[in-house]
Scaffold this motif. Structure first.
Motif, PDB file in Angstrom:
ATOM      1  N   THR A   2       0.855  -1.183   0.000  1.00 26.21           N
ATOM      2  CA  THR A   2       0.000   0.000   0.000  1.00 26.21           C
ATOM      3  C   THR A   2       0.884   1.224   0.000  1.00 26.21           C
ATOM      4  O   THR A   2       2.056   1.178   0.369  1.00 26.21           O
ATOM      5  CB  THR A   2      -0.905   0.034   1.247  1.00 26.21           C
ATOM      6  OG1 THR A   2      -0.087   0.127   2.416  1.00 26.21           O
ATOM      7  CG2 THR A   2      -1.758  -1.227   1.333  1.00 26.21           C
ATOM      8  N   ASP A   3       0.309   2.379  -0.413  1.00 25.02           N
ATOM      9  CA  ASP A   3       1.104   3.591  -0.461  1.00 25.02           C
ATOM     10  C   ASP A   3       1.611   3.987   0.916  1.00 25.02           C
ATOM     11  O   ASP A   3       2.673   4.582   1.063  1.00 25.02           O
ATOM     12  CB  ASP A   3       0.271   4.725  -1.071  1.00 25.02           C
ATOM     13  CG  ASP A   3      -0.101   4.417  -2.527  1.00 25.02           C
ATOM     14  OD1 ASP A   3      -1.251   4.675  -2.882  1.00 25.02           O
ATOM     15  OD2 ASP A   3       0.748   3.897  -3.263  1.00 25.02           O
ATOM     16  N   ASP A   5       2.758   2.116   3.345  1.00 28.29           N
ATOM     17  CA  ASP A   5       3.936   1.418   3.826  1.00 28.29           C
ATOM     18  C   ASP A   5       4.922   1.138   2.693  1.00 28.29           C
ATOM     19  O   ASP A   5       5.699   0.198   2.729  1.00 28.29           O
ATOM     20  CB  ASP A   5       3.557   0.105   4.525  1.00 28.29           C
ATOM     21  CG  ASP A   5       2.796  -0.861   3.613  1.00 28.29           C
ATOM     22  OD1 ASP A   5       2.719  -0.597   2.400  1.00 28.29           O
ATOM     23  OD2 ASP A   5       2.291  -1.864   4.138  1.00 28.29           O
ATOM     24  N   TRP A   6       4.898   1.987   1.665  1.00 30.11           N
ATOM     25  CA  TRP A   6       5.741   1.807   0.501  1.00 30.11           C
ATOM     26  C   TRP A   6       7.217   1.879   0.874  1.00 30.11           C
ATOM     27  O   TRP A   6       7.645   2.725   1.656  1.00 30.11           O
ATOM     28  CB  TRP A   6       5.441   2.876  -0.533  1.00 30.11           C
ATOM     29  CG  TRP A   6       6.316   2.767  -1.758  1.00 30.11           C
ATOM     30  CD1 TRP A   6       6.060   2.054  -2.880  1.00 30.11           C
ATOM     31  CD2 TRP A   6       7.592   3.370  -1.958  1.00 30.11           C
ATOM     32  NE1 TRP A   6       7.101   2.167  -3.774  1.00 30.11           N
ATOM     33  CE2 TRP A   6       8.050   2.966  -3.240  1.00 30.11           C
ATOM     34  CE3 TRP A   6       8.399   4.208  -1.194  1.00 30.11           C
ATOM     35  CZ2 TRP A   6       9.272   3.381  -3.756  1.00 30.11           C
ATOM     36  CZ3 TRP A   6       9.623   4.611  -1.700  1.00 30.11           C
ATOM     37  CH2 TRP A   6      10.045   4.201  -2.977  1.00 30.11           C
ATOM     38  N   GLU A   7       7.991   0.976   0.306  1.00 30.82           N
ATOM     39  CA  GLU A   7       9.439   0.995   0.471  1.00 30.82           C
ATOM     40  C   GLU A   7      10.049   0.341  -0.758  1.00 30.82           C
ATOM     41  O   GLU A   7       9.641  -0.747  -1.173  1.00 30.82           O
ATOM     42  CB  GLU A   7       9.853   0.232   1.733  1.00 30.82           C
ATOM     43  CG  GLU A   7      11.354   0.293   2.008  1.00 30.82           C
ATOM     44  CD  GLU A   7      11.728  -0.407   3.310  1.00 30.82           C
ATOM     45  OE1 GLU A   7      12.930  -0.594   3.544  1.00 30.82           O
ATOM     46  OE2 GLU A   7      10.805  -0.755   4.069  1.00 30.82           O
ATOM     47  N   TRP A   8      11.035   0.996  -1.355  1.00 30.83           N
ATOM     48  CA  TRP A   8      11.643   0.485  -2.574  1.00 30.83           C
ATOM     49  C   TRP A   8      12.500  -0.743  -2.276  1.00 30.83           C
ATOM     50  O   TRP A   8      13.251  -0.779  -1.309  1.00 30.83           O
ATOM     51  CB  TRP A   8      12.499   1.556  -3.236  1.00 30.83           C
ATOM     52  CG  TRP A   8      13.385   1.012  -4.328  1.00 30.83           C
ATOM     53  CD1 TRP A   8      14.740   0.967  -4.368  1.00 30.83           C
ATOM     54  CD2 TRP A   8      12.945   0.406  -5.553  1.00 30.83           C
ATOM     55  NE1 TRP A   8      15.180   0.390  -5.525  1.00 30.83           N
ATOM     56  CE2 TRP A   8      14.104   0.030  -6.272  1.00 30.83           C
ATOM     57  CE3 TRP A   8      11.687   0.143  -6.105  1.00 30.83           C
ATOM     58  CZ2 TRP A   8      14.037  -0.596  -7.519  1.00 30.83           C
ATOM     59  CZ3 TRP A   8      11.629  -0.472  -7.349  1.00 30.83           C
ATOM     60  CH2 TRP A   8      12.786  -0.831  -8.040  1.00 30.83           C
ATOM     61  N   GLU A 101      10.536   8.321  -7.413  1.00 28.96           N
ATOM     62  CA  GLU A 101      10.406   9.242  -6.279  1.00 28.96           C
ATOM     63  C   GLU A 101      11.511  10.289  -6.249  1.00 28.96           C
ATOM     64  O   GLU A 101      11.429  11.272  -5.516  1.00 28.96           O
ATOM     65  CB  GLU A 101      10.425   8.436  -4.967  1.00 28.96           C
ATOM     66  CG  GLU A 101       9.256   7.493  -4.792  1.00 28.96           C
ATOM     67  CD  GLU A 101       9.359   6.236  -5.648  1.00 28.96           C
ATOM     68  OE1 GLU A 101       8.333   5.560  -5.818  1.00 28.96           O
ATOM     69  OE2 GLU A 101      10.477   5.935  -6.152  1.00 28.96           O
ATOM     70  N   ASP A 123       5.736   4.911  -4.867  1.00 27.69           N
ATOM     71  CA  ASP A 123       5.010   5.725  -3.892  1.00 27.69           C
ATOM     72  C   ASP A 123       4.112   6.632  -4.727  1.00 27.69           C
ATOM     73  O   ASP A 123       4.500   7.733  -5.123  1.00 27.69           O
ATOM     74  CB  ASP A 123       5.996   6.534  -3.055  1.00 27.69           C
ATOM     75  CG  ASP A 123       5.314   7.351  -1.974  1.00 27.69           C
ATOM     76  OD1 ASP A 123       4.091   7.584  -2.081  1.00 27.69           O
ATOM     77  OD2 ASP A 123       5.997   7.767  -1.031  1.00 27.69           O
ATOM     78  N   ARG A 124       2.932   6.174  -5.020  1.00 25.53           N
ATOM     79  CA  ARG A 124       2.122   6.785  -6.066  1.00 25.53           C
ATOM     80  C   ARG A 124       1.713   8.233  -5.786  1.00 25.53           C
ATOM     81  O   ARG A 124       1.803   9.078  -6.686  1.00 25.53           O
ATOM     82  CB  ARG A 124       0.911   5.900  -6.353  1.00 25.53           C
ATOM     83  CG  ARG A 124       1.327   4.513  -6.882  1.00 25.53           C
ATOM     84  CD  ARG A 124       0.133   3.644  -7.187  1.00 25.53           C
ATOM     85  NE  ARG A 124      -0.697   3.438  -6.005  1.00 25.53           N
ATOM     86  CZ  ARG A 124      -1.890   2.855  -6.022  1.00 25.53           C
ATOM     87  NH1 ARG A 124      -2.407   2.440  -7.166  1.00 25.53           N
ATOM     88  NH2 ARG A 124      -2.577   2.685  -4.919  1.00 25.53           N
ATOM     89  N   LEU A 126       3.253  10.527  -4.106  1.00 26.72           N
ATOM     90  CA  LEU A 126       4.448  11.364  -4.270  1.00 26.72           C
ATOM     91  C   LEU A 126       4.812  11.499  -5.748  1.00 26.72           C
ATOM     92  O   LEU A 126       5.074  12.601  -6.240  1.00 26.72           O
ATOM     93  CB  LEU A 126       5.613  10.756  -3.493  1.00 26.72           C
ATOM     94  CG  LEU A 126       6.980  11.422  -3.702  1.00 26.72           C
ATOM     95  CD1 LEU A 126       6.948  12.879  -3.265  1.00 26.72           C
ATOM     96  CD2 LEU A 126       8.067  10.652  -2.953  1.00 26.72           C
TER      97      LEU A 126
END
Length: 276
Positions: A2-3, A5-8, A101, A123-124, A126
Motif C-alpha cells: 500500500t502507499d 507502507d511503501w518501500e523500494w 520518487e 510511492d504513487r 508522491l
C-alpha cells in the motif's frame, strides 16, 4: 503493498531484463499511431517514460517526439534498454538511473509522461505530484496497461495449444511458496489498485480512455515461455537461488510434455490519458 507502507526494493526485477526481449510479446503495432492521434502529437516536445524497464514502451513512442528520457532504478534494465535503442537506431533517447520518487524539476519539461505496468511499484501519491511539476502546461500523463508475458484467455482454435500457465504457476509455487513473491517480500493481495483515486487526489482529470488490439497470434517455443516466467518479479531468477537449475529443468520438462510449441493471441492494451 500500500502507499502508506511503501518501500523500494532494488531486487524486484533483478536478473529479469535480458528475458524481456525473448519472453515478452511486443506492444500492438498500432499503439504508437493511436497515441499520436489521441494526443495530437506532431513530432515536437519531449517524452518521459517512468519505470521504463528495458525500453519496451520507450522505443515504441520515442519516434513521436523530439527527444525522450527513460528512467528506471535498475541498472540491468537500463543497459538492456540502451542496447535495444542502439539496435533500433534510435539516438534521441537518454537513460537515467533514478527511482520515480527522485524525479526532479531539472529533468523537465515534458509533453508526455508515460507509465507502463510500473506505477503500482511506486510511492504513487508522491510520484503523481512530482510528475505534475515536470509537464508542459498542455502536457499529459498516460498509463499504458497490458499483459505482455502471456496472451489473452480464449476458447478459439489456434495452430498450437496455449502454454500450460496453470501448471507453470503450480511449479513456481512449489519452489517459492503459495504467496506471490516480490523481491525480498511478498504480495498476498497482488499489486496495488486504486489508481484512479490516486490520480484524482493529485489533481489530475481523466481526459481519454481507449484500447488497442491488433489481434495478432504469436507462436512461442519453450525458450520464449521460460523467459516469460523469468521476466516476472514474482519468479525472477534470483528468487530460486541455488535451486534455479532444478526449477528451469522441471519447467522445460513440463513444456516439452505439453508439446513444446504454443500459440497465443495477444491481450488488448489499454491507455488512459490524464491531464493536470
Amino acid at each position: 503493498m500500500t502507499d502508506g507502507d511503501w518501500e523500494w526494493d532494488e531486487t524486484l526485477f533483478a536478473g529479469t531484463a535480458a528475458h524481456y526481449s525473448v519472453g515478452r510479446v511486443p506492444y500492438p503495432a498500432g499503439l504508437a499511431a493511436a497515441v499520436r492521434e489521441a494526443l495530437g502529437l506532431d513530432g515536437t516536445g519531449r517524452l518521459l517514460d517512468v519505470g521504463c524497464g528495458p525500453g519496451s514502451l520507450t522505443l515504441v513512442l520515442a519516434p513521436l517526439f523530439e527527444s525522450t528520457v527513460g528512467v528506471d532504478p535498475d541498472a540491468g534494465m537500463l543497459a538492456e534498454a540502451a542496447r535495444r535503442a542502439a539496435e533500433a537506431g534510435l539516438d534521441r533517447v537518454g537513460w537515467r538511473r533514478l527511482r520515480a520518487e527522485e524525479l526532479s524539476d531539472d529533468l523537465g519539461p515534458f509533453r508526455v509522461a508515460a507509465f507502463a505496468q510500473s506505477f503500482h511499484w511506486m510511492d504513487r501519491p508522491l510520484v503523481a505530484r512530482r510528475v505534475r511539476g515536470l509537464l508542459d502546461p498542455d502536457g499529459c500523463w498516460i498509463h499504458v496497461g497490458a499483459t505482455t508475458h502471456r496472451g489473452a484467455e480464449h476458447d478459439e482454435a489456434l495452430p498450437h495449444p496455449a502454454p500450460p500457465w496453470d501448471r507453470i504457476g503450480e511449479l513456481v509455487a512449489a519452489y517459492l511458496g503459495p504467496v506471490r513473491r516480490a523481491g525480498q517480500g511478498f504480495l498476498p493481495g497482488g499489486t496495488a489498485g486504486g489508481e484512479e483515486e490516486v490520480m484524482r487526489e493529485a489533481g489530475y482529470t481523466e481526459a481519454a480512455r481507449f484500447q488497442v488490439d491488433d489481434g495478432r497470434v504469436f507462436v512461442r517455443d519453450a525458450d520464449s515461455v521460460v523467459s516469460a516466467v523469468f521476466s516476472l518479479s514474482s519468479s525472477a531468477p534470483h528468487l530460486f537461488a541455488d535451486r534455479l537449475p532444478a526449477f528451469e529443468s522441471e519447467l522445460r520438462g513440463l513444456l516439452a510434455d505439453a508439446g513444446g510449441r504454443f500459440s497465443e493471441r495477444e491481450a488488448p492494451t489499454g491507455v488512459v490519458v490524464w491531464r493536470p
